[in-house]
Write an enzyme that holds these catalytic residues in place. Sequence first.
Site, PDB file in Angstrom:
ATOM      1  N   GLY A   1      34.057 -65.641 -50.327  1.00  0.00           N
ATOM      2  CA  GLY A   1      33.789 -66.897 -49.644  1.00  0.00           C
ATOM      3  C   GLY A   1      32.554 -66.864 -48.775  1.00  0.00           C
TER       4      GLY A   1
ATOM      5  N   ASP B   1      32.089 -65.332 -45.914  1.00  0.00           N
ATOM      6  CA  ASP B   1      31.768 -63.974 -45.464  1.00  0.00           C
ATOM      7  C   ASP B   1      30.867 -63.277 -46.476  1.00  0.00           C
ATOM      8  OD1 ASP B   1      31.863 -61.611 -43.935  1.00  0.00           O
ATOM      9  OD2 ASP B   1      33.746 -60.962 -44.843  1.00  0.00           O
TER      10      ASP B   1
END
Length: 147
Positions: free
Chosen positions: A31, A33
């Site tokens: 995602g 991150d």
Amino acid sequence: MHIRILDADITTLEVDVIVNAANSSLLGGGGVDGAIHRKGGPAILAECRQLRAGHYGKGLKTGQAVATTAGNLPARWVVHTVGPVWSDSEDRSGLLADCHRNSLQVARELGAETVARAEPGSIREVVFALRGEAAVEVFRARHNSLA
């Protein structure tokens, strides 16, 4: 303090700090991150590895926050924080509040004025970068109802 709500990719924002919903390992993940680590380049991962070699040897605990360079991103810093995993049997809203408070405290300590999430203080602008017009409209409606 000014609040902006955008349909935007957080990795493209020219702000002092972007707040990363980090993996507790601090070594990237999926995602947002993962996108922050990929687009920010190896400098972010290198600093995260240094953190893991020092005080955060077991990783970042839920609710804590720590800063690194933003590497190749247009932001100056990335503040990494680990949010709680949702539970239908336990109220973890206090841990989520800790994420926000601690991220903002780290941003203030850095001298940041623009952050992608915030509360009153030395920070003069907060940018909520959401993906998709539907998310933006729901967030704006909720924000307006609280104003």
